[in-house]
Design a protein around this motif. Structure first.
Motif, PDB file in Angstrom:
ATOM      1  N   CYS A  67       0.815  -1.215   0.000  1.00 20.08           N
ATOM      2  CA  CYS A  67       0.000   0.000   0.000  1.00 20.08           C
ATOM      3  C   CYS A  67       0.849   1.265   0.000  1.00 20.08           C
ATOM      4  CB  CYS A  67      -0.927   0.011   1.216  1.00 20.08           C
ATOM      5  SG  CYS A  67      -2.314  -1.084   1.043  1.00 20.08           S
ATOM      6  N   ILE A  68       2.024   1.236   0.681  1.00 23.37           N
ATOM      7  CA  ILE A  68       2.862   2.435   0.645  1.00 23.37           C
ATOM      8  C   ILE A  68       3.792   2.451  -0.560  1.00 23.37           C
ATOM      9  CG2 ILE A  68       2.827   2.663   3.146  1.00 23.37           C
ATOM     10  CD1 ILE A  68       5.695   1.700   3.195  1.00 23.37           C
ATOM     11  N   GLY A  69       3.716   1.403  -1.396  1.00 32.62           N
ATOM     12  CA  GLY A  69       4.459   1.437  -2.646  1.00 32.62           C
ATOM     13  C   GLY A  69       5.906   1.047  -2.548  1.00 32.62           C
ATOM     14  N   ALA A  70       6.280   0.260  -1.515  1.00 31.72           N
ATOM     15  CA  ALA A  70       7.667  -0.193  -1.374  1.00 31.72           C
ATOM     16  C   ALA A  70       7.763  -1.610  -1.907  1.00 31.72           C
ATOM     17  CB  ALA A  70       8.105  -0.143   0.077  1.00 31.72           C
ATOM     18  N   ALA A  71       8.168  -1.727  -3.172  1.00 28.02           N
ATOM     19  CA  ALA A  71       8.141  -3.047  -3.809  1.00 28.02           C
ATOM     20  C   ALA A  71       9.253  -3.945  -3.301  1.00 28.02           C
ATOM     21  CB  ALA A  71       8.251  -2.894  -5.317  1.00 28.02           C
ATOM     22  N   GLY A  72      10.413  -3.368  -2.985  1.00 23.52           N
ATOM     23  CA  GLY A  72      11.529  -4.186  -2.509  1.00 23.52           C
ATOM     24  C   GLY A  72      11.205  -4.871  -1.203  1.00 23.52           C
ATOM     25  N   MET A  73      10.587  -4.095  -0.303  1.00 31.49           N
ATOM     26  CA  MET A  73      10.174  -4.680   0.978  1.00 31.49           C
ATOM     27  C   MET A  73       9.159  -5.785   0.785  1.00 31.49           C
ATOM     28  SD  MET A  73       9.513  -1.852   3.731  1.00 31.49           S
ATOM     29  CE  MET A  73      10.815  -1.069   4.572  1.00 31.49           C
ATOM     30  N   ALA A  74       8.217  -5.593  -0.129  1.00 26.55           N
ATOM     31  CA  ALA A  74       7.184  -6.607  -0.342  1.00 26.55           C
ATOM     32  C   ALA A  74       7.798  -7.894  -0.849  1.00 26.55           C
ATOM     33  CB  ALA A  74       6.145  -6.076  -1.335  1.00 26.55           C
ATOM     34  N   ILE A  75       8.773  -7.777  -1.766  1.00 30.37           N
ATOM     35  CA  ILE A  75       9.417  -8.988  -2.287  1.00 30.37           C
ATOM     36  C   ILE A  75      10.184  -9.700  -1.191  1.00 30.37           C
ATOM     37  CG2 ILE A  75      11.185  -9.791  -3.882  1.00 30.37           C
ATOM     38  CD1 ILE A  75      10.280  -7.576  -5.758  1.00 30.37           C
ATOM     39  N   LYS A  76      10.884  -8.916  -0.336  1.00 24.02           N
ATOM     40  CA  LYS A  76      11.637  -9.557   0.747  1.00 24.02           C
ATOM     41  C   LYS A  76      10.710 -10.243   1.736  1.00 24.02           C
ATOM     42  CE  LYS A  76      15.691  -6.705   0.621  1.00 24.02           C
ATOM     43  NZ  LYS A  76      16.347  -5.531   1.193  1.00 24.02           N
ATOM     44  N   LEU A  77       9.575  -9.602   2.046  1.00 27.41           N
ATOM     45  CA  LEU A  77       8.638 -10.238   2.989  1.00 27.41           C
ATOM     46  C   LEU A  77       8.041 -11.506   2.400  1.00 27.41           C
ATOM     47  CD1 LEU A  77       6.904  -7.119   4.426  1.00 27.41           C
ATOM     48  CD2 LEU A  77       8.092  -8.816   5.724  1.00 27.41           C
ATOM     49  N   GLY A  78       7.752 -11.489   1.079  1.00 24.92           N
ATOM     50  CA  GLY A  78       7.241 -12.708   0.452  1.00 24.92           C
ATOM     51  C   GLY A  78       8.242 -13.828   0.497  1.00 24.92           C
ATOM     52  N   CYS A  79       9.526 -13.491   0.255  1.00 26.24           N
ATOM     53  CA  CYS A  79      10.566 -14.522   0.344  1.00 26.24           C
ATOM     54  C   CYS A  79      10.664 -15.080   1.752  1.00 26.24           C
ATOM     55  CB  CYS A  79      11.917 -13.946  -0.074  1.00 26.24           C
ATOM     56  SG  CYS A  79      12.068 -13.616  -1.818  1.00 26.24           S
ATOM     57  N   LEU A  80      10.506 -14.204   2.751  1.00 24.23           N
ATOM     58  CA  LEU A  80      10.581 -14.645   4.151  1.00 24.23           C
ATOM     59  C   LEU A  80       9.438 -15.590   4.490  1.00 24.23           C
ATOM     60  CD1 LEU A  80      12.611 -13.929   6.254  1.00 24.23           C
ATOM     61  CD2 LEU A  80      11.184 -12.064   6.986  1.00 24.23           C
TER      62      LEU A  80
END
Lengths: 122, 84
Positions: A67-80
């Motif tokens: 929602c805040i538009g941080a794609a790198g964080m989203a990818i890292k959380l998905g990997c986690l």
């Protein structure tokens, strides 16, 4: 992020509900870990923490970072999340086998003991 | 969004509660289970704090913590099994 970004009310409600569900499951797992009578029961409660107690908060953080538009964080959380889903069965299987080999048995009488019978037959 | 920080503090408090079992667990297996649980809760707390503060470096730390916790659990259980 301070209050520079604004996300919609529906997204906030979804994120809060997911985090609350995850926290309730983690609390139940911790209480079971502290109060269960023997090691195998404690292992079962620990699994409660590691599956939904972790996944609720992680998916909430994933939705927030999308929602805040941080794609790198989203990818890292998905990997986690994927890493935890893959590795938790492996580690709990290893601990359970180690507990059996270490000589720990359930507190009450066991109903069936297939692993021990296999060990005897070999 | 302050709730992320509140839940991160809540998960950290739960990790400290598990340390009771880590201290007084009767056997080594109980301590291994409790340390695995502490690792999971700390990872979740760090991830929530990373998303709250908007800094991606804490997320790297939590990924490293997850990998090292998994390896430590597997190696401790191999040791308790007697094959190490």
């Amino acid at each position: 992020m301070m209050d520079a970004v604004s996300i919609s009310l529906a997204a906030r409600i979804i994120i809060d509900v997911l985090m609350a569900i995850g926290f309730i499951f983690a609390l139940a797992g911790v209480v079971g870990l502290l109060r269960m009578p023997d090691a195998f029961c404690r292992m079962q409660s620990s699994t409660n923490v590691a599956t939904l107690g972790m996944l609720g908060a992680m998916i909430a953080a994933l939705i927030y970072s999308i929602c805040i538009g941080a794609a790198g964080m989203a990818i890292k959380l998905g990997c986690l999340c994927v890493f935890f889903i893959i590795t938790n069965p492996i580690s709990s299987h290893a601990i359970a086998k180690a507990a059996y080999k270490f000589g720990i048995r359930p507190k009450d009488k066991m109903v069936c003991d297939d692993y021990g019978e296999d060990q005897e037959n070999d | 969004m302050i709730e992320l920080m509140l839940f991160a503090i809540g998960y950290a408090v739960l990790a400290m509660l598990v340390c009771i079992r880590l201290v007084k667990g009767p056997s080594g297996v109980d301590r291994a289970v409790a340390s695995d649980c502490v690792d999971t809760l700390t990872t979740v707390s760090l991830a929530l704090f990373a998303v709250f503060s908007g800094r991606s470096i804490y997320l790297d730390i939590s990924m490293t913590l997850a990998v090292l916790g998994f390896l430590g659990t597997v190696i401790i259980s191999r040791y308790l099994e007697g094959k190490l």
